[in-house]
Design an enzyme around this catalytic site. Structure first.
Site, PDB file in Angstrom:
ATOM      1  N   ASP A  12       0.839  -1.194   0.000  1.00  0.00           N
ATOM      2  CA  ASP A  12       0.000   0.000   0.000  1.00  0.00           C
ATOM      3  C   ASP A  12       0.872   1.242   0.000  1.00  0.00           C
ATOM      4  OD1 ASP A  12      -2.379  -1.540   0.195  1.00  0.00           O
ATOM      5  OD2 ASP A  12      -2.018  -1.785   2.338  1.00  0.00           O
ATOM      6  N   ASP A  24       0.607   5.438   0.454  1.00  0.00           N
ATOM      7  CA  ASP A  24      -0.176   6.600   0.853  1.00  0.00           C
ATOM      8  C   ASP A  24       0.587   7.875   0.519  1.00  0.00           C
ATOM      9  OD1 ASP A  24      -1.965   4.776   1.867  1.00  0.00           O
ATOM     10  OD2 ASP A  24      -1.256   4.949   3.926  1.00  0.00           O
ATOM     11  N   ASP A  55       0.820   9.274  14.419  1.00  0.00           N
ATOM     12  CA  ASP A  55       0.795   8.532  15.679  1.00  0.00           C
ATOM     13  C   ASP A  55       2.158   8.034  16.116  1.00  0.00           C
ATOM     14  OD1 ASP A  55       0.962   6.734  13.609  1.00  0.00           O
ATOM     15  OD2 ASP A  55      -0.803   5.565  14.172  1.00  0.00           O
TER      16      ASP A  55
END
Length: 426
Positions: free
Chosen positions: A52, A54, A133
């Site tokens: 993936d 991003d 985070d």
């Protein structure tokens, strides 16, 4: 901001999805900033091959959507853009910024306990890095200049092999308690340690997980236990006292009974092995194992009250699933197979004649058989049933699967008061 030039890192464009490269290039052509961010950069720096990709940008969701006809804006709490290239989806997020609680129109909203309900405050690259985070997930790669940007010490934590929360852990966990689960999940996935202060706050604040919507916790359940690191994840969840806020009865029984402890560990290990072997896995089976301790306890209570074994198992399964759904929203397509797996455990001792062949024709037989082997692997004395059923399957070979009534889709019913389609002209 620490800027690492091309000759001092191992990230290469050839390892990045062409779709992600196209998105970044088009955003730069329109004078926007655009960076590969998060897990893809982390994994590339660790020598992995991410699936993936991003993108983070200074363009707003509306501006991104306007540039890509193959995109759509999703989300409310965090608004993002999905850009689709065939089956691949590139997730594009706008830089997050700091927000002031006194500003009522910034797009941010908190609960009375500090939980972020909405966070659509946009900012700069530097602000975005601090808003993420974990430090190891806050690394940015510029495919135009080939540079890596590190605002929060993520490269140092990668080298130290530790997972650390950005900012004050207690504050960040109160903003979003799921960050505690993410911290432990990534530690398990990467084989890293949890940084001391980031870990110390988790047991104290684990009860905040009770405030997370059940549907969101079910999504997190899949990420925790169905991505190939379930065994290590479970051990960390139990060590940091989070598991008891997801499955309280099973956690209590596993802490006090060695058999249930071994059963849960074996279930996670078997799931990880199936994923490594590229075999299918389903939440139904692993949830059946996770909730089995609670089902057994409740079944015994019902039998002590005079119930027969079969109705006691049926009632226990029904009650435990209903209780679990108050914390984790288990869809019916998984809860029904779970209950069938449990109830079939009472039928497996019937190994003679036509009953055995009939049982092997049931859709859930194979899952129930695997569950029996799991019980034996954890040390339960099942009188050699696992070996008997293995032999019976070898002797009879493939048997046609017969759907149970619950597997058949009910007929669609016409809604009352609905408009009927006019009859065609004669």
């Amino acid at each position: 901001m620490n800027v690492i030039p091309r000759d001092q890192h191992c990230v290469s464009r050839k390892d990045i999805s062409p779709g992600a490269l196209k998105v970044m290039a088009r955003l730069r052509d329109k004078e926007h900033q655009a960076y590969l961010v998060g897990g893809a950069v982390r994994d590339l720096l660790l020598g992995g091959h991410p699936k993936d990709f991003d993108i983070a940008t200074d363009a707003t969701p509306e501006e991104v959507h306007a540039l890509f006809g193959n995109s759509r804006i999703i989300g409310r709490r965090f608004r993002i853009v999905h850009v689709r290239f065939g089956r691949e989806v590139i997730e594009v997020t706008t830089f997050r910024g700091h927000h002031d609680d006194t500003e009522a129109t910034t797009g941010a909203k908190r609960s009375s306990r500090g939980l972020l309900l909405r966070d659509n405050v946009f900012g700069t690259l530097e602000e975005d890095a601090v808003r993420r985070d974990l430090t190891v997930n806050a690394l940015y790669y510029d495919s135009g200049s080939f540079e890596v940007f590190d605002q929060v010490g993520g490269l140092d934590d990668l080298e130290a092999r530790q997972v650390r929360v950005i900012g004050d852990p207690a504050t960040r966990y109160r903003e979003d308690p799921v960050r505690m689960l993410r911290c432990l999940r990534f530690a398990a996935k990467l084989g890293f340690n949890v940084e001391k202060s980031s870990g110390a706050a988790i047991p104290r604040l684990a009860a905040l997980l009770d405030d997370i919507p059940p549907a969101r916790l079910f999504d997190e359940f899949g990420k925790l236990f169905l991505t190939g690191n379930a065994q290590a994840t479970l051990r960390l969840l139990r060590e940091y006292r989070c598991f008891e806020h997801l499955f309280p009865d099973s956690a209590r029984l596993a802490d006090s009974d060695g058999f249930y402890d071994r059963l849960l560990d074996a279930a996670m290990g078997n799931t990880d092995q199936r994923i490594r072997q590229e075999k299918p896995v389903t939440p139904a089976f692993i949830l059946a194992a996770v909730l089995w301790p609670a089902v057994c306890e409740r079944r015994q209570q019902l039998e002590n009250q005079g119930e027969k074994p079969v109705p006691a198992m049926h009632g226990a399964g029904q009650e435990i699933v209903a209780q679990a759904c108050q914390r984790i929203a288990i869809p019916r397509r998984f809860s029904m197979p779970m209950r069938e797996i449990w109830e079939m455990q009472l039928r497996l001792p019937r190994t003679e004649g036509k009953r055995a062949i009939e049982l092997m024709s049931k859709r859930r037989f194979r899952a129930a058989y695997d569950f029996l082997l799991l019980r034996e692997q954890a040390g339960e004395d099942c009188s050699g049933l696992g070996a008997i059923w293995t032999r019976l399957q070898e002797e009879h070979g493939p048997i046609e699967i017969v759907d149970s009534p619950d597997d058949r889709r009910p007929p669609r019913r016409r809604r009352r008061g609905g408009r009927r389609r006019p009859a065609p002209p004669a």
